[in-house]
Design a protein around this motif. Structure first.
Motif, short mmCIF file in Angstrom:
data_model
loop_
_atom_site.label_atom_id
_atom_site.label_comp_id
_atom_site.label_asym_id
_atom_site.label_seq_id
_atom_site.Cartn_x
_atom_site.Cartn_y
_atom_site.Cartn_z
N SER A 148 0.83 -1.21 0.00
CA SER A 148 0.00 0.00 0.00
C SER A 148 0.87 1.26 0.00
CB SER A 148 -0.92 -0.01 1.22
OG SER A 148 -1.61 1.21 1.33
N TYR A 151 3.02 1.50 -3.51
CA TYR A 151 2.26 1.90 -4.71
C TYR A 151 1.28 3.04 -4.43
CZ TYR A 151 4.25 -2.17 -6.97
OH TYR A 151 5.13 -3.08 -7.51
N ILE A 153 -1.45 3.14 -2.73
CA ILE A 153 -2.82 2.68 -2.91
C ILE A 153 -3.35 2.22 -1.56
CG2 ILE A 153 -4.32 0.97 -4.05
CD1 ILE A 153 -3.18 2.98 -5.98
N LYS A 154 -4.55 2.64 -1.19
CA LYS A 154 -5.13 2.23 0.09
C LYS A 154 -5.25 0.71 0.15
CE LYS A 154 -7.94 6.38 0.93
NZ LYS A 154 -9.33 6.88 1.10
N TYR A 157 -8.39 -0.72 -1.28
CA TYR A 157 -8.46 -0.85 -2.74
C TYR A 157 -7.74 -2.13 -3.20
CZ TYR A 157 -10.06 4.02 -2.81
OH TYR A 157 -10.78 5.19 -2.62
N THR A 180 -3.18 0.80 -10.63
CA THR A 180 -2.13 1.81 -10.80
C THR A 180 -2.63 3.22 -10.46
OG1 THR A 180 -2.72 1.87 -13.14
CG2 THR A 180 -0.86 0.49 -12.53
N GLU A 181 -3.95 3.35 -10.21
CA GLU A 181 -4.53 4.61 -9.75
C GLU A 181 -5.44 4.28 -8.57
OE1 GLU A 181 -4.67 8.21 -11.34
OE2 GLU A 181 -2.69 7.28 -11.32
N PRO A 182 -5.65 5.21 -7.64
CA PRO A 182 -6.52 4.94 -6.49
C PRO A 182 -7.94 4.60 -6.96
CG PRO A 182 -5.25 6.93 -6.14
CD PRO A 182 -5.06 6.55 -7.58
N GLU A 227 -11.37 6.34 -6.73
CA GLU A 227 -11.49 6.70 -5.32
C GLU A 227 -12.90 6.45 -4.77
OE1 GLU A 227 -10.04 10.62 -4.66
OE2 GLU A 227 -8.11 10.24 -5.61
#
Length: 376
Positions: A148, A151, A153-154, A157, A180-182, A227
């Protein structure tokens, strides 16, 4: 008278002797003269032969000298020709090199110009590549928390993008997905609408359409939700990582936990057959301390067939744990055991290919997957 005869005979003998001596001398002289003459001729012939030999040698020397001179001149001429040819070749090679350099330089300029011309489309392509559910292979020491942070990222996720996997135990070599994106990649189901997804995940409809470049939803298609709120989404899946039953109530039987063989079907290392593995194998050298995963009572402590030296502990709520292939048993049947109490040393007894700890959890006689209860 007698004296006169003797005298006459003596004279005759003298004359005859003189004649013979003269002829003998003459013949001897002739022979000597002939020998001298022959010797002179022989010497003369030898001198002639020597003279001719010397002349021949001189002739050969002269001829060799002339031949060497001719050869040298030819070599000089050949070297001159070769030098001229080499110079011509170098000049031609230099021209070819220059042409090649010019060609490469032109190709670079053309490529650079094309890159500048396509800059906008390249940027668009990069944006499309960013929005993907990247496949990641678990390495030794990985945790969801570390991934987390790495990267950005939560953890929610990461869990939501792997709802079909048990992420409580990260096995080395196991593949998981990391966005690769939240956000999360969601599979469209029958009845889903833009408005419904927007309300459920608290994501603006316009954002959903722009991120996925779509105007309508197709059942089975995956879309990216940027998100979103995923707490309700995660709780709707009864996955192993959100079970509430006895998670956390069992402690690890070893201080350092490293999985070598997981729960379920596998090829037996000794029998070479695919069999159902009733527990998990944990890396442990012979003599490693083994502790009880939970408080209980020892119901078995001894040797049992392929288990080798085995301990079985009965716990509350119908649970029991088994510890097998031990080298030493340090408890007795009927003994009460507290959680994390030392009970044995690991080993390689029974049907094994090497030292390790075989650990099982059962409930009411039914085999459970220990990975849903242990913390690695």
């Amino acid at each position: 008278m007698k004296k006169g005869k003797k005298l006459v005979i003596g004279i005759l003998v003298f004359l005859v002797t003189s004649i013979f001596y003269r002829e003998f001398t003459l013949k001897n002289n002739e022979a000597k003269n002939k020998e001298i003459t022959e010797n002179k001729e022989l010497v003369k012939n030898e001198q002639i032969i020597k003279t001719e030999t010397v002349a021949i040698e001189k002739t050969e020397i002269v001829e060799n000298s002339i031949e060497k001179e001719i050869t040298f001149n030819k070599e000089d001429s050949t070297e001159v020709v070769d030098e001229k040819l080499a110079q011509t070749t170098i000049e031609e090679s230099t021209l070819e090199d220059l042409e090649l350099e010019n060609k490469i330089a032109k190709e670079w300029d053309d490529q650079e110009g094309q890159e500048l011309a396509d800059l906008d489309s390249t940027i668009d392509l990069e944006e499309k590549i960013v929005l993907e559910n990247m496949e990641y292979v678990i390495k030794k020491g990985d945790t969801i928390s570390d991934l987390s942070k790495e990267y950005k990222i939560k953890t929610d996720y990461i869990y939501a993008n792997n709802i079909d996997k048990n992420l409580r135990v990260l096995q080395i070599g196991k593949k998981i997905n990391i966005p690769t994106e939240p956000g999360i990649f969601y599979s469209i189901k029958k009845g889903d609408t833009f408005e419904g997804l927007s309300k459920r995940f608290e994501v603006d409809v316009k954002t959903i359409k722009e991120d996925n470049e779509i105007d309508r939803l197709l059942v089975g298609a995956k879309i990216f939700l940027r998100e979103p709120k995923v707490s309700r989404y995660l709780s709707s899946f009864k996955q192993e990582y959100v079970k509430k039953t006895n998670l956390g109530t069992f402690s690890n039987p070893l201080v350092a936990m490293s999985l070598t063989s997981s729960f379920g079907s596998r090829k037996h290392p000794v029998l070479k057959k695919v069999l159902n593995h009733a527990g998990v194998d944990l890396r442990a050298k012979t003599g490693t301390r083994v502790v009880s995963a939970k408080e209980g009572v020892v119901t078995f402590a001894g040797r049992a067939s392929g288990y080798g030296k085995l301990i079985i502990i009965k716990h509350s709520d119908g649970y029991e744990t088994r510890y097998a292939h031990l080298s030493q048993i340090d408890v007795k049947k009927g003994q009460k055991i507290s959680q994390n109490q030392h009970i044995a040393l690991s080993g390689a007894t029974g049907r094994v290919s090497g030292p390790h700890l075989h650990f099982e959890i059962r409930k009411n006689g039914k085999i459970e997957n220990p990975l849903t209860y242990l913390k690695f």
